[in-house]
Write an enzyme that holds these catalytic residues in place. Structure first.
Site, PDB file in Angstrom:
ATOM      1  N   ASN A  93     -58.714  66.558 -30.293  1.00  0.00           N
ATOM      2  CA  ASN A  93     -58.758  64.886 -30.596  1.00  0.00           C
ATOM      3  C   ASN A  93     -57.598  64.413 -29.744  1.00  0.00           C
ATOM      4  O   ASN A  93     -56.876  65.383 -29.774  1.00  0.00           O
ATOM      5  CB  ASN A  93     -57.898  64.706 -31.612  1.00  0.00           C
ATOM      6  CG  ASN A  93     -57.639  63.727 -31.909  1.00  0.00           C
ATOM      7  OD1 ASN A  93     -57.808  62.555 -31.240  1.00  0.00           O
ATOM      8  ND2 ASN A  93     -57.026  62.922 -33.299  1.00  0.00           N
ATOM      9  N   PHE A  94     -58.145  63.916 -28.306  1.00  0.00           N
ATOM     10  CA  PHE A  94     -57.176  63.267 -27.285  1.00  0.00           C
ATOM     11  C   PHE A  94     -56.880  62.548 -27.891  1.00  0.00           C
ATOM     12  O   PHE A  94     -55.352  62.117 -26.390  1.00  0.00           O
ATOM     13  CB  PHE A  94     -58.672  62.873 -25.549  1.00  0.00           C
ATOM     14  CG  PHE A  94     -59.320  64.154 -25.679  1.00  0.00           C
ATOM     15  CD1 PHE A  94     -59.421  65.034 -26.552  1.00  0.00           C
ATOM     16  CD2 PHE A  94     -60.215  63.811 -24.277  1.00  0.00           C
ATOM     17  CE1 PHE A  94     -60.464  66.467 -25.448  1.00  0.00           C
ATOM     18  CE2 PHE A  94     -61.225  64.580 -24.138  1.00  0.00           C
ATOM     19  CZ  PHE A  94     -60.829  65.232 -24.894  1.00  0.00           C
ATOM     20  N   LYS A  95     -56.241  61.510 -28.789  1.00  0.00           N
ATOM     21  CA  LYS A  95     -55.347  60.793 -29.878  1.00  0.00           C
ATOM     22  C   LYS A  95     -55.402  59.602 -28.056  1.00  0.00           C
ATOM     23  O   LYS A  95     -56.468  59.387 -27.701  1.00  0.00           O
ATOM     24  CB  LYS A  95     -54.249  61.411 -29.909  1.00  0.00           C
ATOM     25  CG  LYS A  95     -54.868  62.373 -30.306  1.00  0.00           C
ATOM     26  CD  LYS A  95     -52.970  62.744 -31.141  1.00  0.00           C
ATOM     27  CE  LYS A  95     -53.436  63.093 -33.070  1.00  0.00           C
ATOM     28  NZ  LYS A  95     -52.277  63.619 -33.182  1.00  0.00           N
ATOM     29  N   HIS A 106     -57.789  59.785 -39.993  1.00  0.00           N
ATOM     30  CA  HIS A 106     -56.202  60.336 -39.369  1.00  0.00           C
ATOM     31  C   HIS A 106     -55.692  59.911 -39.802  1.00  0.00           C
ATOM     32  O   HIS A 106     -55.639  58.800 -40.263  1.00  0.00           O
ATOM     33  CB  HIS A 106     -56.863  60.105 -38.132  1.00  0.00           C
ATOM     34  CG  HIS A 106     -55.506  61.453 -37.277  1.00  0.00           C
ATOM     35  ND1 HIS A 106     -54.710  60.767 -36.965  1.00  0.00           N
ATOM     36  CD2 HIS A 106     -56.585  62.351 -36.643  1.00  0.00           C
ATOM     37  CE1 HIS A 106     -53.934  62.180 -36.401  1.00  0.00           C
ATOM     38  NE2 HIS A 106     -54.945  63.088 -36.744  1.00  0.00           N
ATOM     39  N   GLU A 160     -54.639  68.085 -42.714  1.00  0.00           N
ATOM     40  CA  GLU A 160     -53.258  68.316 -41.374  1.00  0.00           C
ATOM     41  C   GLU A 160     -52.433  67.599 -41.768  1.00  0.00           C
ATOM     42  O   GLU A 160     -51.628  66.426 -42.530  1.00  0.00           O
ATOM     43  CB  GLU A 160     -53.726  67.351 -40.269  1.00  0.00           C
ATOM     44  CG  GLU A 160     -55.068  67.659 -39.448  1.00  0.00           C
ATOM     45  CD  GLU A 160     -54.708  67.070 -38.844  1.00  0.00           C
ATOM     46  OE1 GLU A 160     -55.044  67.807 -37.625  1.00  0.00           O
ATOM     47  OE2 GLU A 160     -55.399  65.857 -38.455  1.00  0.00           O
ATOM     48  N   ILE A 218     -47.789  67.704 -37.260  1.00  0.00           N
ATOM     49  CA  ILE A 218     -48.477  66.757 -36.280  1.00  0.00           C
ATOM     50  C   ILE A 218     -48.029  67.359 -34.883  1.00  0.00           C
ATOM     51  O   ILE A 218     -46.849  66.389 -34.912  1.00  0.00           O
ATOM     52  CB  ILE A 218     -49.369  66.308 -36.259  1.00  0.00           C
ATOM     53  CG1 ILE A 218     -50.461  66.418 -37.614  1.00  0.00           C
ATOM     54  CG2 ILE A 218     -49.860  65.688 -34.943  1.00  0.00           C
ATOM     55  CD1 ILE A 218     -50.947  65.278 -38.412  1.00  0.00           C
ATOM     56  N   GLY A 250     -50.141  71.058 -35.177  1.00  0.00           N
ATOM     57  CA  GLY A 250     -49.333  72.293 -34.558  1.00  0.00           C
ATOM     58  C   GLY A 250     -50.275  73.686 -34.440  1.00  0.00           C
ATOM     59  O   GLY A 250     -49.436  73.994 -33.503  1.00  0.00           O
ATOM     60  N   ALA A 269     -54.561  69.105 -30.893  1.00  0.00           N
ATOM     61  CA  ALA A 269     -54.787  67.717 -29.757  1.00  0.00           C
ATOM     62  C   ALA A 269     -53.291  68.527 -28.812  1.00  0.00           C
ATOM     63  O   ALA A 269     -54.054  68.783 -27.621  1.00  0.00           O
ATOM     64  CB  ALA A 269     -54.630  66.656 -30.334  1.00  0.00           C
ATOM     65  N   SER A 270     -52.513  67.610 -28.945  1.00  0.00           N
ATOM     66  CA  SER A 270     -51.442  68.475 -28.418  1.00  0.00           C
ATOM     67  C   SER A 270     -51.204  69.733 -27.454  1.00  0.00           C
ATOM     68  O   SER A 270     -51.770  69.728 -26.151  1.00  0.00           O
ATOM     69  CB  SER A 270     -49.903  68.133 -28.851  1.00  0.00           C
ATOM     70  OG  SER A 270     -49.504  68.453 -29.889  1.00  0.00           O
TER      71      SER A 270
HETATM   72  O1  G3P Z   1     -56.122  65.803 -35.153  1.00  0.00           O
HETATM   73  C1  G3P Z   1     -55.438  66.437 -34.307  1.00  0.00           C
HETATM   74  C2  G3P Z   1     -53.857  66.206 -34.432  1.00  0.00           C
HETATM   75  O2  G3P Z   1     -53.177  65.708 -35.618  1.00  0.00           O
HETATM   76  C3  G3P Z   1     -53.341  67.099 -34.731  1.00  0.00           C
HETATM   77  O3  G3P Z   1     -52.313  67.449 -33.743  1.00  0.00           O
HETATM   78  O4  G3P Z   1     -50.998  68.459 -31.780  1.00  0.00           O
HETATM   79  O5  G3P Z   1     -50.644  69.117 -33.744  1.00  0.00           O
HETATM   80  O6  G3P Z   1     -52.617  69.226 -32.579  1.00  0.00           O
HETATM   81  P1  G3P Z   1     -51.267  68.456 -32.983  1.00  0.00           P
END
Ligand code: G3P
Length: 222
Positions: free
Chosen positions: A9-11, A93, A141, A146, A180, A201-202
């Site tokens: 997810n590139f957000k 989300h 999630e 996150i 995470g 994402a991150s």
């Molecule tokens: O949609 C995926 C996201 O919410 C997870 O984010 O940055 O924790 O990988 P992250």
């Protein structure tokens, strides 16, 4: 979508928009080709079509609105995704939650159009309730994890186990997990606990070398 899958997810990250979105999607495509792992990219709405034109991996939207085609300025409709061959969408989300009727409508309408739907939930009980609507997959999630450095697999493995048990007690809807997730070990643990893939994402979008970050995640898929 094939499972197990890695969903990126590139957000609305600056590192994941415009030409940078295309670069990350191309890196995902290379890793998918090299490893055979299903990797799905989820760019922002403005970048969707450009990314779809640039890569062969599945491309999903981050959200769709529960409205029919018509006078709804600013809306993103399942019909719009279909027009340009977008493969599916996330919905609900934790950063873009919708009501239950909206969820019902968007899942049903997207599926009528042949789009896959990954419906997100903030905990296992919500995932179980959402699974009744029969999306292609649910994704659990824990919001507090996150964007952090400790993965759901490490910090809340019980959430994964319970979500899989609850959802699959009365349906065959696959369960993805996220928050995470950054390492092959995070992915491996999630799969061992019964997940059918991960949402990240991150760990990829903000990485210095997104391709390396995706390769690392792909190592965790059996
Ligand atoms: O949609 C995926 C996201 O919410 C997870 O984010 O940055 O924790 O990988 P992250």
């Amino acid at each position: 979508m094939r499972l197990p899958a890695i969903v990126i997810n590139f957000k609305a990250y600056a590192q994941g928009m415009g030409r940078k979105a295309i670069r990350i999607a191309l890196a995902a495509e290379e890793v998918a080709q090299e490893t055979g792992v299903e990797i799905i990219v989820v760019p922002n709405a403005v970048d969707l079509v450009k990314v779809k034109e640039a890569v062969g991996v599945p491309v999903f939207a981050q959200h769709v609105d529960a409205v029919h085609p018509g006078a709804h300025t600013g809306s993103i409709l399942p019909e719009m995704l279909k027009e340009w061959g977008i493969d599916g969408t996330l919905i609900n989300h934790s950063e873009h939650q919708v009501t239950l009727p909206e969820l019902e409508y968007t899942i049903a309408r997207s599926q009528e159009l042949g789009l896959d739907v990954i419906a997100c939930a903030t905990d296992e009980r919500i995932a179980d309730a959402i699974a009744d609507l029969r999306p292609t997959a649910v994704a659990v999630e824990p919001p507090e994890l996150i964007g952090g450095n400790v993965s759901v697999s490490t910090a809340r493995p019980e959430v994964i186990e319970r979500a899989v048990a609850l959802v699959q007690a009365c349906s065959s809807v696959p369960v993805l997990v996220g928050a995470g997730v950054k390492t092959a070990e995070d992915v491996r643990k999630a799969i061992e606990l019964g997940a059918s893939g991960v949402l990240v994402a991150s760990g990829v979008v903000k990485a210095k070398d997104p391709k390396k970050a995706i390769e690392e995640l792909a190592k965790g898929i059996p």
